[in-house]
Design a protein around this motif. Structure first.
Motif, PDB file in Angstrom:
ATOM      1  N   ASP A   1       0.860  -1.172   0.000  1.00  0.00           N
ATOM      2  CA  ASP A   1       0.000   0.000   0.000  1.00  0.00           C
ATOM      3  C   ASP A   1       0.900   1.227   0.000  1.00  0.00           C
ATOM      4  O   ASP A   1       2.110   1.106  -0.226  1.00  0.00           O
ATOM      5  N   SER A   2       0.347   2.373   0.294  1.00  0.00           N
ATOM      6  CA  SER A   2       1.141   3.597   0.319  1.00  0.00           C
ATOM      7  C   SER A   2       1.948   3.733   1.616  1.00  0.00           C
ATOM      8  O   SER A   2       2.796   4.603   1.718  1.00  0.00           O
ATOM      9  N   TYR A   3       1.686   2.880   2.585  1.00  0.00           N
ATOM     10  CA  TYR A   3       2.446   2.915   3.827  1.00  0.00           C
ATOM     11  C   TYR A   3       3.433   1.744   3.854  1.00  0.00           C
ATOM     12  O   TYR A   3       3.272   0.751   3.163  1.00  0.00           O
ATOM     13  N   TRP A   4       4.464   1.885   4.657  1.00  0.00           N
ATOM     14  CA  TRP A   4       5.557   0.905   4.702  1.00  0.00           C
ATOM     15  C   TRP A   4       5.121  -0.384   5.373  1.00  0.00           C
ATOM     16  O   TRP A   4       4.433  -0.354   6.402  1.00  0.00           O
TER      17      TRP A   4
ATOM     18  N   VAL B   1       6.067 -10.944   2.049  1.00  0.00           N
ATOM     19  CA  VAL B   1       6.408 -12.267   1.507  1.00  0.00           C
ATOM     20  C   VAL B   1       5.483 -13.323   2.101  1.00  0.00           C
ATOM     21  O   VAL B   1       4.910 -14.148   1.377  1.00  0.00           O
ATOM     22  N   SER B   2       5.326 -13.312   3.399  1.00  0.00           N
ATOM     23  CA  SER B   2       4.513 -14.319   4.079  1.00  0.00           C
ATOM     24  C   SER B   2       3.067 -14.320   3.582  1.00  0.00           C
ATOM     25  O   SER B   2       2.507 -15.373   3.254  1.00  0.00           O
ATOM     26  N   VAL B   3       2.480 -13.161   3.508  1.00  0.00           N
ATOM     27  CA  VAL B   3       1.082 -13.076   3.089  1.00  0.00           C
ATOM     28  C   VAL B   3       0.951 -13.384   1.591  1.00  0.00           C
ATOM     29  O   VAL B   3       0.013 -14.059   1.173  1.00  0.00           O
ATOM     30  N   ALA B   4       1.894 -12.928   0.790  1.00  0.00           N
ATOM     31  CA  ALA B   4       1.853 -13.225  -0.652  1.00  0.00           C
ATOM     32  C   ALA B   4       1.973 -14.721  -0.906  1.00  0.00           C
ATOM     33  O   ALA B   4       1.319 -15.256  -1.811  1.00  0.00           O
ATOM     34  N   MET B   5       2.781 -15.405  -0.116  1.00  0.00           N
ATOM     35  CA  MET B   5       2.912 -16.858  -0.270  1.00  0.00           C
ATOM     36  C   MET B   5       1.592 -17.569   0.024  1.00  0.00           C
ATOM     37  O   MET B   5       1.303 -18.611  -0.559  1.00  0.00           O
TER      38      MET B   5
ATOM     39  N   ALA C   1      11.555   1.198  -1.445  1.00  0.00           N
ATOM     40  CA  ALA C   1      12.132   0.363  -0.382  1.00  0.00           C
ATOM     41  C   ALA C   1      12.872   1.214   0.625  1.00  0.00           C
ATOM     42  O   ALA C   1      13.433   2.255   0.292  1.00  0.00           O
ATOM     43  N   GLU C   2      12.869   0.752   1.844  1.00  0.00           N
ATOM     44  CA  GLU C   2      13.665   1.297   2.945  1.00  0.00           C
ATOM     45  C   GLU C   2      14.479   0.158   3.504  1.00  0.00           C
ATOM     46  O   GLU C   2      13.964  -0.943   3.680  1.00  0.00           O
ATOM     47  N   GLY C   3      15.735   0.389   3.779  1.00  0.00           N
ATOM     48  CA  GLY C   3      16.587  -0.663   4.321  1.00  0.00           C
ATOM     49  C   GLY C   3      17.188  -1.502   3.207  1.00  0.00           C
ATOM     50  O   GLY C   3      17.080  -1.183   2.028  1.00  0.00           O
ATOM     51  N   ASN C   4      17.819  -2.582   3.590  1.00  0.00           N
ATOM     52  CA  ASN C   4      18.478  -3.475   2.648  1.00  0.00           C
ATOM     53  C   ASN C   4      17.514  -4.601   2.286  1.00  0.00           C
ATOM     54  O   ASN C   4      17.280  -5.504   3.088  1.00  0.00           O
ATOM     55  N   VAL C   5      16.959  -4.561   1.075  1.00  0.00           N
ATOM     56  CA  VAL C   5      15.956  -5.556   0.688  1.00  0.00           C
ATOM     57  C   VAL C   5      16.534  -6.955   0.513  1.00  0.00           C
ATOM     58  O   VAL C   5      15.783  -7.910   0.315  1.00  0.00           O
TER      59      VAL C   5
ATOM     60  N   GLU D   1      11.668  -2.636   4.431  1.00  0.00           N
ATOM     61  CA  GLU D   1      10.249  -2.362   4.231  1.00  0.00           C
ATOM     62  C   GLU D   1      10.022  -1.903   2.805  1.00  0.00           C
ATOM     63  O   GLU D   1      10.927  -1.350   2.168  1.00  0.00           O
ATOM     64  N   VAL D   2       8.801  -2.115   2.319  1.00  0.00           N
ATOM     65  CA  VAL D   2       8.419  -1.672   0.981  1.00  0.00           C
ATOM     66  C   VAL D   2       7.040  -1.033   1.029  1.00  0.00           C
ATOM     67  O   VAL D   2       6.267  -1.250   1.961  1.00  0.00           O
TER      68      VAL D   2
END
Length: 120
Positions: A54-57, A64-68, A98-102, A109-110
């Motif tokens: 969404d528009s929030y982080w 990943v967990s929910v997409a799986m 993205a924020e942080g090291n993906v 976070e994305v």
């Protein structure tokens, strides 16, 4: 703390610790399962990932967990680290911010790409 042959120094020195925090590489079984994916499969995985953003982080590990779970019986052999790799691709192509090291899904976070970042 007692240091045996520099082991403590190696574990806290950065390189080994940083490598352990990165998402692991694919093993042979992962590569075989991923190689069997069609472009339609990859698009479906990308849609599942994007549907959780969404528009929030949000934490990458959560996305990943929910997409799986979007296809619980369809992609059972596809590892979570592949979903993480797809997120990195979506970031690289500008579909996600993205924020942080993906490469570390627990430490990044994305969100959907912000329209504020686009030049008109």
């Amino acid at each position: 703390m007692h240091c045996v042959d520099g082991a403590y120094r190696t574990l806290t020195g950065g390189d080994l610790l940083n490598q352990e925090l990165d998402d692991p590489d694919f093993d042979q079984e992962d590569v075989a399962a991923i190689s069997a994916l069609t472009s339609a499969d990859i698009d479906a995985i990308d849609r599942a990932i994007l549907s959780q953003c969404d528009s929030y982080w949000r934490k990458v590990a959560y996305v990943v967990s929910v997409a799986m779970d979007a296809y619980p019986d369809r992609y059972v052999d596809i590892p979570d680290i592949y979903y993480g790799a797809r997120i990195r691709e979506l970031v690289a192509t500008g579909r996600l911010d993205a924020e942080g090291n993906v490469a570390r899904m627990r430490f990044s976070e994305v969100r959907l790409r912000s329209t504020d970042d686009l030049c008109l």
